[in-house]
Design a protein around this motif. Structure first.
Motif, PDB file in Angstrom:
ATOM      1  N   ARG A 169       9.359  24.228 -25.891  1.00 26.74           N
ATOM      2  CA  ARG A 169      10.712  23.525 -25.968  1.00 26.74           C
ATOM      3  C   ARG A 169      11.694  24.464 -25.493  1.00 26.74           C
ATOM      4  NH1 ARG A 169      13.432  18.599 -29.151  1.00 26.74           N
ATOM      5  NH2 ARG A 169      15.318  18.579 -27.972  1.00 26.74           N
ATOM      6  N   ARG A 170      11.647  25.669 -26.071  1.00 25.77           N
ATOM      7  CA  ARG A 170      12.706  26.666 -25.720  1.00 25.77           C
ATOM      8  C   ARG A 170      12.637  27.476 -24.409  1.00 25.77           C
ATOM      9  NH1 ARG A 170      11.237  30.059 -30.472  1.00 25.77           N
ATOM     10  NH2 ARG A 170      12.326  29.396 -32.213  1.00 25.77           N
ATOM     11  N   GLU A 207      14.066  24.695 -22.123  1.00 26.92           N
ATOM     12  CA  GLU A 207      15.569  24.779 -22.223  1.00 26.92           C
ATOM     13  C   GLU A 207      16.119  25.911 -21.751  1.00 26.92           C
ATOM     14  OE1 GLU A 207      15.882  21.989 -26.039  1.00 26.92           O
ATOM     15  OE2 GLU A 207      16.045  24.005 -26.454  1.00 26.92           O
ATOM     16  N   ASN A 230      16.412  25.531 -18.077  1.00 28.16           N
ATOM     17  CA  ASN A 230      17.591  24.447 -17.646  1.00 28.16           C
ATOM     18  C   ASN A 230      17.588  23.597 -16.448  1.00 28.16           C
ATOM     19  OD1 ASN A 230      20.252  23.830 -18.399  1.00 28.16           O
ATOM     20  ND2 ASN A 230      21.416  25.210 -17.145  1.00 28.16           N
ATOM     21  N   ASN A 288      16.223  17.755 -18.950  1.00 26.48           N
ATOM     22  CA  ASN A 288      16.585  17.287 -20.145  1.00 26.48           C
ATOM     23  C   ASN A 288      15.506  16.838 -20.956  1.00 26.48           C
ATOM     24  OD1 ASN A 288      19.680  16.909 -19.666  1.00 26.48           O
ATOM     25  ND2 ASN A 288      18.819  15.231 -18.226  1.00 26.48           N
TER      26      ASN A 288
END
Ligand SMILES: C[S@@+](CC[C@H](N)C(=O)[O-])C[C@H]1O[C@@H](n2cnc3c(N)ncnc32)[C@H](O)[C@@H]1O
Length: 418
Positions: free
Chosen positions: A386-387, A390, A393, A396
């Motif tokens: 997940r990191r 994210e 970027n 979502n």
């Protein structure tokens, strides 16, 4: 988000036994064998990505005459409960559930075939050169004996066998989630990455004749011996859609076989084989499950493969390079939906899995990543995946499914940011 409260043990499905020498103590102590992966060793080279031609002679030849199958019965929340959060299903009372049934080839049957094929290979080609032996190991992955050992003792051998012979727990979560969502897949393009037995992809195939569902696995043996048979069992040779006279034909074949065997008394070796591997009979607790005959002529198998290929392409090998092999002509050519389950167990593979998703998903599409929050034994975890997302970027990310268990299971949904 909704929650389930069952494990693969409740479903009586053959999810990994996950027991190795080094993990045995820890697993016993935890009494949760489903949460840990056993890794035997690893290979520094990877199998390159390529398309698997399921109409090829070698692929059709690896379809057995008889498939032994079992049912994966997956409880699903009824549509319209509207309560996507905090609802658990009580497997004992059976409240608020419906069952999705998917036919899957029995793992023991796969092992049986691998053992047989390996025998054939060795007997047919006693004089094989070192190059042929190497080709057998590297082009098609490990040979039969090795695959057997791997499937039996270890969950995976990195870069060699990545665990696709078995059905893993999160694949069931993904099917349950898809069934609960009840979307229309007509005309949609779907990809299942690291499919193995491919229950989620197959679920979509059963929901729409016009969906295109492509399937990818690291090992071509998995695609040939598990994925393709499972697709067939749920589409063109569905056991529940076989004509009634099939039983009579089966009976006739059996009688014929018995007669031939009777005449063949002199062949002691064959007789021993038959005693060792008698016809599957679930009534007697036969480990290979219920059986279904496939067409034995090459032409009929080819016709089946053509039907399958009209709806599904098969890809083998490593995720790196897969997008190049798929060669999209533009965004419209990419996938509306990408599915993947139990594929983030190795952190070193996160980037290539993520890149594959990012570069093959259509702008308005979504990806569903089903995984355990942590994998003992290999160290991969959903948080680090997940990191990585994210940090990039581009997407979502939200958790759309969560199942409470000793190690929590989740489904992440990825959609492109506007
Ligand atoms: C543990 S199995 C899960 C199989 C199936 N999705 C399930 O949940 O039952 C992991 C799968 O990920 C795939 N996989 C793992 N690493 C891979 C890699 N580097 N490239 C391509 N596929 C990979 C393998 O094909 C394997 O089938």
């Amino acid at each position: 988000m909704f929650k389930f409260n069952f494990t693969a043990e409740d479903l009586e499905i053959d999810d990994p036994e996950l027991v190795t020498q080094q993990d045995e103590d820890q697993i016993e102590e935890l009494s949760k064998p489903l949460e840990s992966l056993s890794v035997s060793s690893s290979s520094s080279t990877v199998v390159p990505a390529s398309r698997l031609d399921i109409q090829s002679k070698s692929c059709l030849q690896s379809l057995p005459l008889t498939l032994h199958y079992e049912l994966a019965q997956i409880p699903v929340l009824k549509q319209g409960t509207g309560a996507a959060t905090a609802i658990s299903i009580d497997m004992k009372t059976g409240e608020k559930k419906e069952i999705v049934t998917i036919y899957k080839r029995n793992l023991e049957d796969v092992k049986f075939q691998i053992a047989q094929d390996d025998d054939d290979f060795d007997t047919e080609d006693n004089n094989k050169t070192k190059e042929q032996e190497v080709a057998k190991q590297t082009i098609s992955g490990p040979g039969g004996a090795e695959m057997l050992a791997l499937a039996g003792k270890s969950d995976l051998v990195k870069g060699v066998y990545e665990g696709g012979l078995k059905t893993w727990e999160c694949a069931l979560d993904l099917v349950a989630y898809l069934a609960e969502q009840n979307e229309n897949y007509d005309g949609k393009k779907v990809l299942e990455l690291g499919c193995g037995s491919a229950l989620p992809g197959i679920y979509i195939l059963t929901q729409s004749n016009s969906a295109k569902v492509d399937l990818q696995d690291y090992n071509d043996q998995v695609l040939r011996l598990v994925t393709l048979p499972n697709v067939l069992l749920n589409t063109y040779v569905r056991p529940d859609q076989q004509p009634a006279e099939e039983e009579e034909v089966e009976e006739e074949i059996k009688e014929q076989k018995e007669k031939t065997e009777g005449e063949d008394d002199e062949d002691d070796e064959d007789d021993e084989d038959d005693e060792e591997h008698p016809e599957a009979d679930p009534e007697d607790g036969d480990f290979r499950g219920v059986e279904l005959d496939l067409p034995d002529s090459f032409e009929d198998k080819l016709a089946l493969a053509k039907k399958v290929e009209a709806q599904s392409s098969f890809y083998m090998g490593d995720w790196s390079g897969l997008v190049d092999v798929m060669a999209f002509s533009g965004d419209e050519d990419k996938y509306d939906l990408i599915l993947t389950s139990e594929t983030i167990y190795a952190e070193e593979s996160h980037q290539k899995l993520y890149d594959t998703i990012k570069n093959s998903l259509k702008r308005g599409g979504k990806a569903l990543v089903a995984a355990k929050t942590f994998y003992f034994g290999v160290g991969g975890d959903i948080l680090s995946f997940r990191r990585l997302i994210e940090k990039d970027n581009v997407f979502n990310v939200k958790v759309v499914f969560s199942a409470q268990a000793f190690v929590r299971r989740e489904i992440l949904e990825l959609t492109f940011k506007a």
